[in-house]
Scaffold this motif. Structure first.
Motif, PDB file in Angstrom:
ATOM      1  N   THR A 103       0.648  -1.321  -0.011  1.00 19.20           N
ATOM      2  CA  THR A 103      -0.078   0.109   0.149  1.00 19.20           C
ATOM      3  C   THR A 103       0.876   1.306   0.319  1.00 19.20           C
ATOM      4  O   THR A 103       0.390   2.380  -0.638  1.00 19.20           O
ATOM      5  CB  THR A 103      -1.005  -0.006   1.298  1.00 19.20           C
ATOM      6  OG1 THR A 103      -1.743  -1.175   1.187  1.00 19.20           O
ATOM      7  CG2 THR A 103      -1.928   1.270   1.361  1.00 19.20           C
ATOM      8  N   TYR A 106       2.431   3.671  -3.313  1.00 12.37           N
ATOM      9  CA  TYR A 106       2.031   4.721  -3.920  1.00 12.37           C
ATOM     10  C   TYR A 106       2.421   6.206  -3.614  1.00 12.37           C
ATOM     11  O   TYR A 106       2.084   7.098  -4.398  1.00 12.37           O
ATOM     12  CB  TYR A 106       0.222   4.687  -3.778  1.00 12.37           C
ATOM     13  CG  TYR A 106      -0.451   3.564  -4.275  1.00 12.37           C
ATOM     14  CD1 TYR A 106      -0.758   3.617  -5.538  1.00 12.37           C
ATOM     15  CD2 TYR A 106      -0.783   2.350  -3.238  1.00 12.37           C
ATOM     16  CE1 TYR A 106      -1.601   2.416  -6.159  1.00 12.37           C
ATOM     17  CE2 TYR A 106      -1.236   1.357  -3.826  1.00 12.37           C
ATOM     18  CZ  TYR A 106      -1.483   1.335  -5.105  1.00 12.37           C
ATOM     19  OH  TYR A 106      -2.208  -0.045  -5.707  1.00 12.37           O
ATOM     20  N   ASN A 227      -3.687  -4.531  -4.173  1.00 13.63           N
ATOM     21  CA  ASN A 227      -4.549  -3.523  -4.291  1.00 13.63           C
ATOM     22  C   ASN A 227      -5.178  -3.199  -5.785  1.00 13.63           C
ATOM     23  O   ASN A 227      -6.021  -3.039  -5.964  1.00 13.63           O
ATOM     24  CB  ASN A 227      -3.910  -2.207  -3.670  1.00 13.63           C
ATOM     25  CG  ASN A 227      -3.699  -2.387  -2.104  1.00 13.63           C
ATOM     26  OD1 ASN A 227      -4.653  -2.664  -1.615  1.00 13.63           O
ATOM     27  ND2 ASN A 227      -2.542  -1.900  -1.693  1.00 13.63           N
ATOM     28  N   SER A 247      -4.068   4.362  -1.436  1.00 11.25           N
ATOM     29  CA  SER A 247      -4.128   3.316  -2.492  1.00 11.25           C
ATOM     30  C   SER A 247      -5.068   3.768  -3.496  1.00 11.25           C
ATOM     31  O   SER A 247      -5.098   3.241  -4.941  1.00 11.25           O
ATOM     32  CB  SER A 247      -4.120   2.114  -2.177  1.00 11.25           C
ATOM     33  OG  SER A 247      -5.448   1.733  -1.708  1.00 11.25           O
TER      34      SER A 247
END
Length: 329
Positions: A103, A106, A227, A247
């Protein structure tokens, strides 16, 4: 010449530069006999004379010049080593082993870019993995430190928070609940949920949030550790999902996903930078740790819609304090 020593090499260099054993011995602060013994030992090991006697003094032979080449090469390596150690000591160079949970990918590259603006000589080794892999990398000293949402509890660590980590419920823009206000957990009971894999921090938070509410899983035969897979499945209308707000910020901004307004959401957690308690950081790693703790927050993605209005901030913080589960990946 396995027994070659720096003192012997220094002797050859001094004799070649000064031309006599006497002057070289004085410079090296040894007796002429001791210096001569060093040179003779080298000549015996090489099986060649290193110096010729000439009217103007001792001159290196071809073998002596080869020895001088080796001396110059060694001096260059030592000077380079000294320069690098000086750079490391000042935190200007060196290598940092950074692990990030999936996560955090990003925003992690933005943090790295910000740090390297002032530390351009530092080499960053970035490893992205799920929570369990990242914890194992910490446990085994494979990385210096990690960015994660839920620090491990089964070995001694040091951790610092550097910013909020909200978890949000997302849906496709044409979902029937999109745009509705004041939804409750009970309203979600008939929805199809897409969830992260077992062991994921996000999965733990989801299970706690929906505790006591019967839910049904989406008709998609995966427990995804990605994700990206979950976001694509939600956009395709296969279900809804609880994910890190960081995310999904880009998809919300572009209108490909929407946030569902559900009581108790977003769930506020925090981002941590974590290392083993017994891990001694080098100057470069220590500088990056301090940078993350001090500046990391400003690199976190903005989530469209203003997810922490002042009126809700205290309630979210209190909810996070009451909850035994911590932020997930």
């Amino acid at each position: 010449m396995r027994n070659l020593s720096l003192k012997q090499l220094q002797a050859v260099a001094a004799v070649a530069r000064l031309g006599t054993m006497t002057r070289a011995a004085q410079e090296l602060n040894v007796t002429s006999a001791a210096l001569y013994a060093r040179i003779r030992q080298l000549e015996e090991e090489a099986g060649l004379l290193l110096f010729d006697r000439t009217p103007t003094g001792l001159k290196p032979t071809d073998a002596g010049r080869e020895m001088l080449w080796a001396i110059n090469s060694i001096n260059t390596v030592l000077e380079t080593c000294t320069d690098r150690l000086r750079t490391l000591k000042g935190g200007g160079g060196g290598r940092v082993g950074l692990g990030v949970v999936s996560t955090a990918k990003y925003f992690a590259p933005l943090v790295i870019a910000g740090f390297m603006e002032s530390h351009p000589k530092v080499e960053i080794s970035l490893t992205v993995g799920n929570r369990q892999d990242t914890i194992e990398a910490l446990r085994n000293y494979d990385i210096d430190f990690a960015i994660m949402g839920r620090p491990p509890r089964d070995f001694a660590i040091e951790a610092e928070t550097f910013g909020p980590h909200p978890l949000v419920l997302i849906a496709a823009p044409d979902h029937p609940m999109a745009g509705r206000r004041g939804l409750t957990r009970a309203d979600l009971a008939e929805e199809s949920f897409l969830v992260r894999e077992e062991g994921s921090g996000t999965r733990s938070v989801f299970e706690e949030f929906m505790s006591g509410v019967m839910i049904r899983r989406a008709k998609l035969g995966i427990d995804s550790g990605s994700n990206e897979t979950l976001k694509q499945a939600v956009m395709a209308g296969l279900g809804i999902a609880l994910l890190s707000g960081h995310s999904v910020a880009a998809e919300i901004e572009s209108g490909r996903l929407v946030l569902l307004d559900v009581e108790g959401l977003p769930i506020r957690r925090d981002w941590y930078v974590v290392r083993r308690a017994d891990k001694v950081l080098g100057p470069a790693s220590d500088a990056f740790w301090d940078y993350l703790a001090r500046e990391g927050r400003r690199f976190l993605p903005d989530i469209p819609g203003g997810f922490f209005p002042e009126s809700a901030a205290d309630g979210l913080a209190a909810e996070a304090a009451r909850s035994p589960a911590e932020a997930g990946e």
